[in-house]
Scaffold this motif. Structure first.
Motif, mmCIF file in Angstrom:
data_model
loop_
_atom_site.group_PDB
_atom_site.id
_atom_site.type_symbol
_atom_site.label_atom_id
_atom_site.label_comp_id
_atom_site.label_asym_id
_atom_site.label_seq_id
_atom_site.Cartn_x
_atom_site.Cartn_y
_atom_site.Cartn_z
ATOM 1 N N SER A 14 0.836 -1.197 0.000
ATOM 2 C CA SER A 14 0.000 0.000 0.000
ATOM 3 C C SER A 14 0.870 1.246 0.000
ATOM 4 O O SER A 14 2.003 1.234 0.480
ATOM 5 C CB SER A 14 -0.950 0.015 1.202
ATOM 6 N N LEU A 15 0.282 2.289 -0.549
ATOM 7 C CA LEU A 15 0.947 3.587 -0.621
ATOM 8 C C LEU A 15 -0.114 4.640 -0.320
ATOM 9 O O LEU A 15 -1.110 4.752 -1.030
ATOM 10 C CB LEU A 15 1.540 3.800 -2.016
ATOM 11 N N PHE A 16 0.103 5.391 0.743
ATOM 12 C CA PHE A 16 -0.850 6.402 1.188
ATOM 13 C C PHE A 16 -0.187 7.769 1.078
ATOM 14 O O PHE A 16 0.893 7.983 1.647
ATOM 15 C CB PHE A 16 -1.266 6.120 2.632
ATOM 16 N N GLN A 22 1.032 16.385 4.750
ATOM 17 C CA GLN A 22 2.389 16.163 4.247
ATOM 18 C C GLN A 22 2.962 14.857 4.816
ATOM 19 O O GLN A 22 3.966 14.834 5.512
ATOM 20 C CB GLN A 22 3.297 17.340 4.575
ATOM 21 N N LEU A 23 2.285 13.760 4.474
ATOM 22 C CA LEU A 23 2.643 12.447 5.003
ATOM 23 C C LEU A 23 2.534 11.390 3.911
ATOM 24 O O LEU A 23 1.562 11.379 3.144
ATOM 25 C CB LEU A 23 1.702 12.082 6.158
ATOM 26 N N ILE A 24 3.520 10.518 3.843
ATOM 27 C CA ILE A 24 3.485 9.347 2.968
ATOM 28 C C ILE A 24 3.698 8.121 3.843
ATOM 29 O O ILE A 24 4.609 8.097 4.677
ATOM 30 C CB ILE A 24 4.609 9.386 1.905
ATOM 31 N N LYS A 25 2.871 7.113 3.643
ATOM 32 C CA LYS A 25 3.049 5.840 4.330
ATOM 33 C C LYS A 25 3.118 4.747 3.274
ATOM 34 O O LYS A 25 2.258 4.661 2.399
ATOM 35 C CB LYS A 25 1.904 5.545 5.297
ATOM 36 N N VAL A 26 4.155 3.917 3.359
ATOM 37 C CA VAL A 26 4.376 2.815 2.423
ATOM 38 C C VAL A 26 4.436 1.525 3.222
ATOM 39 O O VAL A 26 5.146 1.452 4.228
ATOM 40 C CB VAL A 26 5.720 2.982 1.672
ATOM 41 N N VAL A 27 3.700 0.516 2.779
ATOM 42 C CA VAL A 27 3.796 -0.815 3.376
ATOM 43 C C VAL A 27 4.362 -1.740 2.315
ATOM 44 O O VAL A 27 3.838 -1.828 1.206
ATOM 45 C CB VAL A 27 2.428 -1.334 3.883
ATOM 46 N N ALA A 41 7.575 12.330 6.210
ATOM 47 C CA ALA A 41 6.724 13.407 6.711
ATOM 48 C C ALA A 41 7.340 14.771 6.410
ATOM 49 O O ALA A 41 8.536 14.881 6.144
ATOM 50 C CB ALA A 41 6.508 13.250 8.217
ATOM 51 N N GLY A 42 6.478 15.778 6.479
ATOM 52 C CA GLY A 42 6.918 17.156 6.337
ATOM 53 C C GLY A 42 7.415 17.497 4.946
ATOM 54 O O GLY A 42 6.918 16.960 3.946
ATOM 55 N N PRO A 43 8.417 18.381 4.864
ATOM 56 C CA PRO A 43 8.923 18.826 3.569
ATOM 57 C C PRO A 43 9.436 17.682 2.682
ATOM 58 O O PRO A 43 9.296 17.744 1.462
ATOM 59 C CB PRO A 43 10.061 19.788 3.942
ATOM 60 N N THR A 44 10.012 16.654 3.290
ATOM 61 C CA THR A 44 10.479 15.505 2.505
ATOM 62 C C THR A 44 9.313 14.823 1.810
ATOM 63 O O THR A 44 9.375 14.524 0.621
ATOM 64 C CB THR A 44 11.226 14.496 3.400
ATOM 65 N N ALA A 45 8.236 14.590 2.538
ATOM 66 C CA ALA A 45 7.051 13.949 1.957
ATOM 67 C C ALA A 45 6.457 14.817 0.856
ATOM 68 O O ALA A 45 6.099 14.312 -0.212
ATOM 69 C CB ALA A 45 6.009 13.671 3.034
#
Length: 86
Positions: A14-16, A22-27, A41-45
């Motif tokens: 999954s990719l959220f 400003q959040l990315i979550k990868v499983v 998270a934040g500026p990187t995301a």
């Protein structure tokens, strides 16, 4: 946190992408069925989401880009990725 060995093959489960927070979550799942979650998270995301939004995904798949970024950041062991994106 357990690090998955890239010789076992990975797939993105999954990719959220949350633009407002400003959040990315990868499983990611390996060939043995183990999963590990990663977050940006934040500026990187935000920078990653902007890059993905503009990317030519016909040249390189979204799944491959995600896995390569995790390797570049040292979150996954370097190696060959197995499987094809759906």
């Amino acid at each position: 946190m357990e690090q998955l060995n890239s010789s076992e093959g990975f797939q993105v489960d999954s990719l959220f992408l949350d633009w407002v927070s400003q959040l990315i979550k990868v499983v990611v799942r390996d060939a043995k069925g183990r999963t590990v979650a990663f977050t940006f998270a934040g500026p990187t995301a935000l920078a990653l989401m902007r890059a993905l939004n503009k990317a030519d995904l016909s040249a390189k798949s979204l799944h491959r880009r995600v896995l390569e970024r995790l390797v570049t950041d040292g979150r996954l062991a370097d190696g060959t990725f197995a499987g094809l994106p759906d």
